[in-house]
Scaffold this motif. Structure first.
Motif, PDB file in Angstrom:
ATOM      1  N   UNK A   1       0.828  -1.216   0.000  1.00  0.00           N
ATOM      2  CA  UNK A   1       0.000   0.000   0.000  1.00  0.00           C
ATOM      3  C   UNK A   1       0.862   1.266   0.000  1.00  0.00           C
ATOM      4  N   UNK A   2       0.318   2.335  -0.584  1.00  0.00           N
ATOM      5  CA  UNK A   2       1.064   3.584  -0.717  1.00  0.00           C
ATOM      6  C   UNK A   2       1.385   4.232   0.628  1.00  0.00           C
ATOM      7  N   UNK A   3       0.545   4.022   1.634  1.00  0.00           N
ATOM      8  CA  UNK A   3       0.822   4.655   2.928  1.00  0.00           C
ATOM      9  C   UNK A   3       2.029   4.024   3.624  1.00  0.00           C
ATOM     10  N   UNK A   4       2.437   2.839   3.196  1.00  0.00           N
ATOM     11  CA  UNK A   4       3.625   2.204   3.769  1.00  0.00           C
ATOM     12  C   UNK A   4       4.882   2.506   2.972  1.00  0.00           C
ATOM     13  N   UNK A   5       4.735   3.178   1.842  1.00  0.00           N
ATOM     14  CA  UNK A   5       5.895   3.435   0.991  1.00  0.00           C
ATOM     15  C   UNK A   5       6.259   4.907   0.928  1.00  0.00           C
ATOM     16  N   UNK A   6       5.844   5.685   1.892  1.00  0.00           N
ATOM     17  CA  UNK A   6       6.206   7.097   1.914  1.00  0.00           C
ATOM     18  C   UNK A   6       7.685   7.236   2.243  1.00  0.00           C
ATOM     19  N   UNK A   7       8.363   8.118   1.513  1.00  0.00           N
ATOM     20  CA  UNK A   7       9.791   8.316   1.738  1.00  0.00           C
ATOM     21  C   UNK A   7      10.009   9.438   2.739  1.00  0.00           C
ATOM     22  N   UNK A   8      11.144   9.370   3.412  1.00  0.00           N
ATOM     23  CA  UNK A   8      11.528  10.427   4.342  1.00  0.00           C
ATOM     24  C   UNK A   8      13.025  10.642   4.237  1.00  0.00           C
ATOM     25  N   UNK A   9      13.480  11.778   4.699  1.00  0.00           N
ATOM     26  CA  UNK A   9      14.902  12.094   4.657  1.00  0.00           C
ATOM     27  C   UNK A   9      15.688  11.141   5.559  1.00  0.00           C
ATOM     28  N   UNK A  10      15.149  10.866   6.752  1.00  0.00           N
ATOM     29  CA  UNK A  10      15.825   9.930   7.665  1.00  0.00           C
ATOM     30  C   UNK A  10      15.917   8.540   7.063  1.00  0.00           C
ATOM     31  N   UNK A  11      14.846   8.106   6.401  1.00  0.00           N
ATOM     32  CA  UNK A  11      14.861   6.792   5.763  1.00  0.00           C
ATOM     33  C   UNK A  11      15.886   6.711   4.651  1.00  0.00           C
ATOM     34  N   UNK A  12      16.015   7.792   3.876  1.00  0.00           N
ATOM     35  CA  UNK A  12      17.020   7.826   2.812  1.00  0.00           C
ATOM     36  C   UNK A  12      18.422   7.761   3.386  1.00  0.00           C
ATOM     37  N   UNK A  13      18.682   8.511   4.457  1.00  0.00           N
ATOM     38  CA  UNK A  13      20.002   8.499   5.087  1.00  0.00           C
ATOM     39  C   UNK A  13      20.305   7.123   5.666  1.00  0.00           C
ATOM     40  N   UNK A  14      19.317   6.521   6.328  1.00  0.00           N
ATOM     41  CA  UNK A  14      19.502   5.191   6.912  1.00  0.00           C
ATOM     42  C   UNK A  14      19.760   4.154   5.829  1.00  0.00           C
ATOM     43  N   UNK A  15      19.025   4.218   4.731  1.00  0.00           N
ATOM     44  CA  UNK A  15      19.229   3.279   3.631  1.00  0.00           C
ATOM     45  C   UNK A  15      20.604   3.463   3.006  1.00  0.00           C
ATOM     46  N   UNK A  16      21.027   4.705   2.817  1.00  0.00           N
ATOM     47  CA  UNK A  16      22.348   4.975   2.259  1.00  0.00           C
ATOM     48  C   UNK A  16      23.447   4.454   3.180  1.00  0.00           C
ATOM     49  N   UNK A  17      23.304   4.701   4.481  1.00  0.00           N
ATOM     50  CA  UNK A  17      24.282   4.207   5.456  1.00  0.00           C
ATOM     51  C   UNK A  17      24.332   2.676   5.450  1.00  0.00           C
ATOM     52  N   UNK A  18      23.172   2.019   5.371  1.00  0.00           N
ATOM     53  CA  UNK A  18      23.127   0.558   5.361  1.00  0.00           C
ATOM     54  C   UNK A  18      23.795  -0.001   4.108  1.00  0.00           C
ATOM     55  N   UNK A  19      23.529   0.604   2.943  1.00  0.00           N
ATOM     56  CA  UNK A  19      24.140   0.121   1.707  1.00  0.00           C
ATOM     57  C   UNK A  19      25.653   0.327   1.715  1.00  0.00           C
ATOM     58  N   UNK A  20      26.104   1.471   2.214  1.00  0.00           N
ATOM     59  CA  UNK A  20      27.550   1.714   2.298  1.00  0.00           C
ATOM     60  C   UNK A  20      28.211   0.735   3.261  1.00  0.00           C
ATOM     61  N   UNK A  21      27.568   0.468   4.392  1.00  0.00           N
ATOM     62  CA  UNK A  21      28.123  -0.478   5.366  1.00  0.00           C
ATOM     63  C   UNK A  21      28.210  -1.884   4.773  1.00  0.00           C
ATOM     64  N   UNK A  22      27.142  -2.324   4.108  1.00  0.00           N
ATOM     65  CA  UNK A  22      27.155  -3.659   3.513  1.00  0.00           C
ATOM     66  C   UNK A  22      28.190  -3.766   2.402  1.00  0.00           C
TER      67      UNK A  22
END
Length: 102
Positions: free
Chosen positions: A34-55
């Motif tokens: 559902x679209x209400x579960x896929x809203x993006x946020x700045x914190x989510x983007x930073x967390x995802x970027x940090x996770x991808x860089x760490x992996x």
């Protein structure tokens, strides 16, 4: 779409549905989020970027360590206060006659 292959007129049907081994449509297995579960946020983007860089960093470092060769030639004997050392040998001889084992 019309096709003439080897001079024979015919029609080509191109299916965009992916099928699994049972012949069922794969899109039925994976429901739409559902679209209400896929809203993006700045914190989510930073967390995802940090996770991808760490992996990625961990993957590269672990692969480098796995592929590198490290030879260690240190050998030492622990010094004991007692001058006796107990050694136990477990030897199994399957076809040794009893007359030779005593």
């Amino acid at each position: 779409m019309h096709c003439k292959f080897l001079g024979l007129p015919g029609r080509i049907s191109i299916s965009t549905k992916m099928m699994n081994f049972n012949g069922n449509n794969i899109s039925m297995m994976y429901r739409r989020v559902p679209d209400d579960l896929t809203e993006t946020s700045f914190r989510g983007n930073i967390l995802s970027l940090f996770a991808m860089l760490s992996m990625g960093t961990l993957f590269l470092l672990e692969t480098k360590e796995y592929l590198s060769t490290n030879i260690v030639t240190n050998m030492g004997l622990h010094t004991l206060d007692d001058s006796r050392i107990q050694l136990n040998f477990n030897i199994t001889m399957m076809d040794l006659p009893c007359e030779y084992s005593t």
